[in-house]
Design an enzyme around this catalytic site. Structure first.
Site, PDB file in Angstrom:
ATOM      1  N   CYS A 144      17.958 -11.454 -11.994  1.00 47.74           N
ATOM      2  CA  CYS A 144      17.341 -10.201 -11.546  1.00 47.74           C
ATOM      3  C   CYS A 144      17.020  -9.291 -12.731  1.00 47.74           C
ATOM      4  CB  CYS A 144      18.288  -9.508 -10.566  1.00 47.74           C
ATOM      5  SG  CYS A 144      17.958  -7.748 -10.326  1.00 47.74           S
ATOM      6  N   CYS A 202      -7.134   3.333   0.716  1.00 48.59           N
ATOM      7  CA  CYS A 202      -6.400   2.905   1.914  1.00 48.59           C
ATOM      8  C   CYS A 202      -7.203   1.884   2.722  1.00 48.59           C
ATOM      9  CB  CYS A 202      -6.065   4.134   2.762  1.00 48.59           C
ATOM     10  SG  CYS A 202      -5.585   3.774   4.458  1.00 48.59           S
ATOM     11  N   CYS A 238      -7.901   2.910   6.334  1.00 50.04           N
ATOM     12  CA  CYS A 238      -8.946   3.940   6.401  1.00 50.04           C
ATOM     13  C   CYS A 238     -10.329   3.298   6.350  1.00 50.04           C
ATOM     14  CB  CYS A 238      -8.793   4.929   5.248  1.00 50.04           C
ATOM     15  SG  CYS A 238      -7.181   5.746   5.169  1.00 50.04           S
TER      16      CYS A 238
END
Length: 547
Positions: free
Chosen positions: A65, A419, A422
């Protein structure tokens, strides 16, 4: 609307990105230094270790990680700091490798790495999520606070001096009161952030020499910054003081006169009720050259304004949030968060950065209401655009004028150009606007990322669709009608039903839709008839030509 949430999300994102870039997600070693005081736990020794140690910070990690690799060296250093502190016997730092101890990590519902848990008195079932810094000293300070009672009660001047010498963060003192429930409640809420001390009357007399500028005869509360005892700030105790007022005092006074915003401090600034003044700098030398002046200015306006530095190399993109040019540095601006107003010193006039004198005059003018805010707005739509577009385009310069027409139901789409939802909605929104053309319903949209507009609703995502009913109740803060949020399916029929049900004018879009369809059909018939007649005329002319 709490505009700061949107702007601070941007800043928070920048802070998070920079924290990765600063040392790189692949730098370091996730596994703690074997020579450090970090203890490796397994399923065999996990329970017994917790029973033997009253307070343990446990990191659940994976060696691969990236964020664990960033944390690993700091975690090791923190363990060593604690080992060499007087709190060695109370606090331990441990690690569990989830690639080796899968069952143990599953038992604790570990869903991401690294996950840090604070475990008290062996009760791992009630482990608390660690919410502190992720650098060595910050981890150590946080855990030391967790090991102490919410309120500490030093019994001698020597003990008190020893305690406060260890502090690297502001600390809070209650003086003169033997019993103080308000202080205890606040300490319980803020113990993760600050240390709290309660001094009885006898000890209060003895500590007087430490705080020469403070009148300690009357009970009250002190906020003290590390190594700045002479600059301690006092709030006198009286019947009007409650938990909220004490919290507000602490939130204001624990912010430094001039400090940097980074991933460890930004929430302290953003949750403060005060406006924020930003000094964006390019080099440490630029910041150092003006620090003393900004500290002096911070003292002058303590309790009215927070002044903070931002390293433009790391957080330059935040300049656009406060409507400033990130390419012209250094610069100084003020963000009045409550109403999202932004003010900045003219960067064209001071391309090399404003002087301390210019900044002080600017701040004075701000508090004397002599400044005009910088309004971010797209250009007003041209006459051609207005005629060619069915949807009414709102920008900051026409927003209030259009929304203040309370004779109409106004349905607004707040969107962001990036977006995807949108973009998908855009054709339907155009179709909706066509239906209500020449009616008392306005279908509008506004690019919320490029226009500073007031919204009496907390926008948390895009698109947000708000209907402002005709003659609706006005929001006192913004002066705009209170909207009704659309939460249904984003389909044409749903929008039509919503406007009829929730709009004050009860305009029936179905009727308008049918009328529009009939007009289109009539227009098509007329065009077909005209085209047919034109064709026949041409044929007749052709026949005469042949003759």
């Amino acid at each position: 609307m709490q505009f700061w949430k949107l702007s601070t999300k941007v800043l928070a994102t920048l802070l998070a990105v920079v924290s990765v870039q600063a040392s790189g997600p692949s730098d370091g070693d996730a596994i703690a230094d074997p020579n450090s005081a970090v203890v490796k736990l397994t399923s065999d020794n996990f329970a017994s270790f917790l029973e033997e140690n009253p307070l343990v910070l446990t990191e659940f990690f994976a060696p691969w990680c990236g964020y664990c690799k960033m944390l690993g060296p700091e975690y090791s250093k923190a363990a060593d700091i604690l080992k060499d502190s007087p709190h060695n016997d109370k606090i331990k730092l441990a690690q569990i490798d989830c690639t080796e101890e899968e069952a143990l990590c599953m038992e604790h519902e570990i869903k991401g790495y690294p996950s840090l848990k604070v475990i008290r008195d062996g009760n791992n079932k009630n482990a608390e999520d660690y919410q502190g810094p992720r650098e060595a000293q910050g981890i150590a300070d946080y855990m030391i606070k967790q090991s102490l009672p919410a309120v500490q009660l030093p019994t001698s001047l020597e003990e008190f001096e020893t305690l406060i010498k260890e502090q690297t963060q502001p600390f809070i003192i209650s003086i003169g009161d033997e019993i103080n429930e308000i202080f205890d409640k606040v300490a319980g809420q803020k113990r993760k952030d600050y240390s709290f001390y309660k001094l009885g009357k006898d000890l209060t007399k003895q500590v007087g020499k430490l705080f020469p500028s403070i009148d300690l005869k009357k009970a009250g509360y002190l906020v003290v910054h590390p190594n700045q005892l002479a600059d301690a700030i006092k709030l006198d105790s009286d019947k009007s003081i409650d938990v909220d007022k004490l919290l507000e005092f602490i939130n204001v006074e624990t912010v430094p006169y001039f400090g940097d915003i980074d991933r460890n401090t930004y929430m302290k600034y953003m949750t403060s009720p005060l406006p924020i003044a930003y000094y964006f700098y390019k080099t440490p030398e630029q910041k150092e050259a003006i620090s003393k002046d900004l500290i002096k200015l911070g003292k002058k306006y303590r309790g009215k304004l927070n002044i903070a530095g931002l390293d433009a190399n790391l957080y330059g993109r935040h300049a656009e949030t406060v409507n400033m040019d990130p390419e012209i540095l250094p610069f100084f601006s003020i963000h009045h968060i409550n109403d999202n107003k932004k003010y900045g010193i003219n960067q064209t006039e001071y391309p090399e950065g404003p002087s301390a004198e210019v900044i002080e005059k600017f701040v004075d003018d701000y508090f004397n209401d002599k400044l005009k805010p910088i309004i971010k707005s797209e250009p007003l739509p041209t006459e051609e655009e207005i005629k060619s577009q069915q949807v009414t385009k709102l920008v900051a310069h026409n927003y209030n004028e259009i929304l203040n027409d309370s004779s109409k139901d106004i349905f607004v789409k707040y969107y962001a150009p990036w977006c995807g939802h949108c973009k998908k909605l855009a054709p339907t929104w155009e179709e909706l606007a066509e239906i209500y053309n020449d009616s008392n319903v306005v279908i509008a949209d506004v690019d919320h990322t490029n226009n500073d507009v007031d919204v009496p609703y907390e926008i948390q995502g895009y698109p947000t669709l708000l209907l402002f009913p005709a003659n609706g109740e006005v929001d006192e803060k913004t002066g705009i009608r209170k909207p009704i949020v659309f939460e249904g399916q984003r389909e044409l029929g749903s929008f039509v039903d919503f406007i009829k049900d929730k709009g004050s004018l009860k305009v029936d879009g179905v009727v308008l839709q049918k009328r529009l369809q009939e007009e289109k059909e009539k227009k098509e018939v007329k065009e077909e008839t005209e085209e047919k007649e034109e064709t026949e005329e041409k044929e007749e002319v052709a026949d005469h030509d042949e003759l």
